[in-house]
Design a protein around this motif. Structure first.
Motif, PDB file in Angstrom:
ATOM      1  N   LEU A 289     -42.239  -2.129 -14.433  1.00  0.00           N
ATOM      2  CA  LEU A 289     -40.978  -2.810 -14.112  1.00  0.00           C
ATOM      3  C   LEU A 289     -39.804  -1.847 -14.079  1.00  0.00           C
ATOM      4  O   LEU A 289     -38.646  -2.269 -14.047  1.00  0.00           O
ATOM      5  N   GLY A 290     -40.091  -0.552 -14.116  1.00  0.00           N
ATOM      6  CA  GLY A 290     -39.023   0.438 -14.029  1.00  0.00           C
ATOM      7  C   GLY A 290     -38.646   1.072 -15.344  1.00  0.00           C
ATOM      8  O   GLY A 290     -37.635   1.788 -15.417  1.00  0.00           O
ATOM      9  N   GLY A 291     -39.424   0.848 -16.392  1.00  0.00           N
ATOM     10  CA  GLY A 291     -39.131   1.455 -17.681  1.00  0.00           C
ATOM     11  C   GLY A 291     -39.442   2.943 -17.697  1.00  0.00           C
ATOM     12  O   GLY A 291     -40.088   3.471 -16.781  1.00  0.00           O
ATOM     13  N   VAL A 292     -38.980   3.622 -18.720  1.00  0.00           N
ATOM     14  CA  VAL A 292     -39.224   5.059 -18.864  1.00  0.00           C
ATOM     15  C   VAL A 292     -40.729   5.323 -18.910  1.00  0.00           C
ATOM     16  O   VAL A 292     -41.481   4.593 -19.564  1.00  0.00           O
ATOM     17  N   VAL A 293     -41.167   6.354 -18.226  1.00  0.00           N
ATOM     18  CA  VAL A 293     -42.589   6.671 -18.115  1.00  0.00           C
ATOM     19  C   VAL A 293     -42.990   7.675 -19.194  1.00  0.00           C
ATOM     20  O   VAL A 293     -42.335   8.704 -19.376  1.00  0.00           O
ATOM     21  N   GLY A 294     -44.068   7.364 -19.916  1.00  0.00           N
ATOM     22  CA  GLY A 294     -44.585   8.279 -20.942  1.00  0.00           C
ATOM     23  C   GLY A 294     -44.178   7.854 -22.337  1.00  0.00           C
ATOM     24  O   GLY A 294     -42.996   7.577 -22.586  1.00  0.00           O
ATOM     25  N   ALA A 295     -45.160   7.816 -23.241  1.00  0.00           N
ATOM     26  CA  ALA A 295     -44.897   7.346 -24.604  1.00  0.00           C
ATOM     27  C   ALA A 295     -43.857   8.202 -25.313  1.00  0.00           C
ATOM     28  O   ALA A 295     -42.933   7.692 -25.957  1.00  0.00           O
ATOM     29  N   ASP A 296     -43.980   9.525 -25.220  1.00  0.00           N
ATOM     30  CA  ASP A 296     -43.039  10.406 -25.900  1.00  0.00           C
ATOM     31  C   ASP A 296     -41.654  10.313 -25.286  1.00  0.00           C
ATOM     32  O   ASP A 296     -40.644  10.283 -25.993  1.00  0.00           O
ATOM     33  N   ALA A 297     -41.599  10.253 -23.951  1.00  0.00           N
ATOM     34  CA  ALA A 297     -40.305  10.154 -23.271  1.00  0.00           C
ATOM     35  C   ALA A 297     -39.593   8.850 -23.629  1.00  0.00           C
ATOM     36  O   ALA A 297     -38.360   8.809 -23.730  1.00  0.00           O
ATOM     37  N   ARG A 298     -40.345   7.790 -23.858  1.00  0.00           N
ATOM     38  CA  ARG A 298     -39.738   6.504 -24.220  1.00  0.00           C
ATOM     39  C   ARG A 298     -39.089   6.581 -25.590  1.00  0.00           C
ATOM     40  O   ARG A 298     -37.982   6.062 -25.810  1.00  0.00           O
ATOM     41  N   LEU A 299     -39.763   7.231 -26.542  1.00  0.00           N
ATOM     42  CA  LEU A 299     -39.172   7.419 -27.869  1.00  0.00           C
ATOM     43  C   LEU A 299     -37.876   8.209 -27.785  1.00  0.00           C
ATOM     44  O   LEU A 299     -36.859   7.857 -28.389  1.00  0.00           O
ATOM     45  N   ARG A 300     -37.907   9.298 -27.036  1.00  0.00           N
ATOM     46  CA  ARG A 300     -36.721  10.154 -26.907  1.00  0.00           C
ATOM     47  C   ARG A 300     -35.577   9.398 -26.234  1.00  0.00           C
ATOM     48  O   ARG A 300     -34.413   9.515 -26.634  1.00  0.00           O
ATOM     49  N   ALA A 301     -35.905   8.635 -25.209  1.00  0.00           N
ATOM     50  CA  ALA A 301     -34.860   7.880 -24.510  1.00  0.00           C
ATOM     51  C   ALA A 301     -34.248   6.815 -25.408  1.00  0.00           C
ATOM     52  O   ALA A 301     -33.036   6.577 -25.366  1.00  0.00           O
ATOM     53  N   PHE A 302     -35.082   6.186 -26.233  1.00  0.00           N
ATOM     54  CA  PHE A 302     -34.559   5.149 -27.124  1.00  0.00           C
ATOM     55  C   PHE A 302     -33.596   5.757 -28.148  1.00  0.00           C
ATOM     56  O   PHE A 302     -32.502   5.225 -28.383  1.00  0.00           O
ATOM     57  N   VAL A 303     -33.988   6.870 -28.776  1.00  0.00           N
ATOM     58  CA  VAL A 303     -33.103   7.517 -29.747  1.00  0.00           C
ATOM     59  C   VAL A 303     -31.834   8.006 -29.054  1.00  0.00           C
ATOM     60  O   VAL A 303     -30.721   7.883 -29.590  1.00  0.00           O
TER      61      VAL A 303
END
Length: 418
Positions: A289-303
């Motif tokens: 649905l357009g969310g950040v790609v990659g588990a690690d990248a998602r953590l970094r983007a959230f922080v």
């Protein structure tokens, strides 16, 4: 009934096949065939998780051929469709069904849990009740170390307490007005705060197995939990762009983007502009649905949505940059270290430019000057303690006590600089 008038909840339910095989394709086919506004997660080796909207009356929310909402598919009918395919859909337990589950659990494990309440029982006493029977199996229940990175505005003082409380080494790094505490622990833990100026505290927990989670504590003391990777591989069973009714398509999209409650949790923190809600939502949104790609990248983007510098996020999560190592030395040395650190280590990083904090740093660099000021304070205290006024003598005594303590601290600092 319009989309605005619908009252439903998104149920997270599992689907299993009788032979243990991956039922994903069958699950998607059945749900898409009934045009249910559903989504699925990837097979985890045991089951497929499905997100299914169900009204308060027990009807599944679906679409008709024109894309209008329909409510003529009951939970039991959907369960039957899965059963016809040899699949078990765990949806829609009635009260008697829940009673049957409770009865089964009580029959199998009830006596074991009763024995656990007895402090004199040994693990071997639980054999035969579905509990582990040897040392190897007991290891399965031991807590696994979690890698933790706490991002906040705190200086090093709380790192000392964290190291001592958890009996672990803590690496301290800072970048501008942000810092990170980096450590590993298998104990129950929580961030230590000295006040609103230390917040927000963003605590990233990365286990050896399973999804990472983030606990955020706002400056107001409100906390919320987030799992940025929980919906990473969730995908809709219907193509949103092909739904003929715009209202139905929008309802489906909102259901998929807000089902995990991230937006509500962010709002509960009451942090206003201090958090980029859209960026945080994007870090938790499904990739399809357009969310950040990659588990690690998602953590970094959230922080990063909370304003933490990218360089500090990299240092906190990669564990490559060396920081200031704080170790557990016992409560005496820990308290002593905090006292010796003084205002320099106690002041939140956002307040370092205030006059008192700048003076503390100046004196820290020139301990002889600091000792001279403490000596002058001692002399003033001695003079006041000889005053005829009771108030003056009281103030003098307090000044003497403070000055003696300060002089002792300055002596230690001077000796450590040699």
């Amino acid at each position: 009934m319009s989309a605005e008038q619908i009252a439903f909840q998104v149920t997270y339910t599992s689907v299993e096949s009788g032979d243990g095989s991956d039922p994903t394709s069958a699950v998607e086919r059945i749900l898409a065939g009934e045009r249910v506004l559903a989504a699925v997660r990837e097979f985890d080796g045991d089951a497929v998780i499905a997100l299914i909207p169900v009204t308060e009356g027990g009807d599944v929310v679906a679409l008709d051929a024109e894309g209008r909402l329909r409510f003529d598919l009951s939970e039991s009918a959907l369960v039957a469709l899965f059963a016809d395919e040899g699949l078990t859909l765990h949806l829609g337990y009635a009260d008697d069904g829940l009673d049957d589950v409770d009865a089964a659990l009580e029959e199998e494990f009830g006596e074991a849990f009763e024995q656990l309440d007895e402090p004199t029982d040994e693990p071997d006493d639980l054999n035969g009740f579905g509990m582990p029977s040897d040392a190897d199996d007991l290891e399965l229940f031991e807590a696994e170390p979690v890698r933790v990175a706490e991002f906040s505005r705190r200086a090093v003082w709380a790192a000392r307490l964290t190291a001592q409380l958890l009996d672990t080494d803590v690496d301290y790094l800072e970048d501008g007005t942000w810092s990170v505490y980096r450590y590993r622990t298998d104990r129950v833990h929580g961030a230590i705060s000295g006040g609103r100026a230390d917040g927000p505290i963003i605590e990233v927990n990365i286990p050896q197995h399973g999804d990472a989670w983030v606990e955020v504590t706002s400056p107001h003391g409100r906390s919320a939990m987030f799992w940025p990777n929980a919906e990473q591989h969730t995908r809709p069973v219907l193509d949103i762009d092909t739904i003929g009714m715009p209202e139905s398509a929008e309802l489906y999209r909102r259901m998929l983007t807000e089902a995990d409650g991230t937006r509500e949790e962010l709002a509960s923190l009451a942090m206003g502009d201090a958090v980029d809600v859209d960026a945080a939502m994007g870090a938790c949104l499904s990739e399809t649905l357009g969310g950040v790609v990659g588990a690690d990248a998602r953590l970094r983007a959230f922080v990063g949505a909370f304003g933490v510098p990218a360089s500090l996020i990299r240092a906190g999560l990669d564990e490559q940059d060396a920081g200031r190592r704080v170790v557990a030395r016992g409560w005496g040395p820990t308290v002593g270290g905090i006292v010796l650190g003084g205002l320099v280590e106690m002041t939140p990083l956002t307040r370092r430019d205030r006059p008192v904090a700048r003076l503390a740093r100046l004196l820290r660099k020139r301990p002889v000057l600091g000792m001279s000021l403490s000596t002058a304070e001692l002399a003033a205290g001695v003079a006041l303690s000889r005053s005829r006024s009771g108030l003056g003598r009281g103030i003098g005594i307090l000044l003497v006590i403070d000055a003696v303590a300060d002089i002792a601290i300055w002596i230690v600092r001077i000796l450590r600089r040699r």
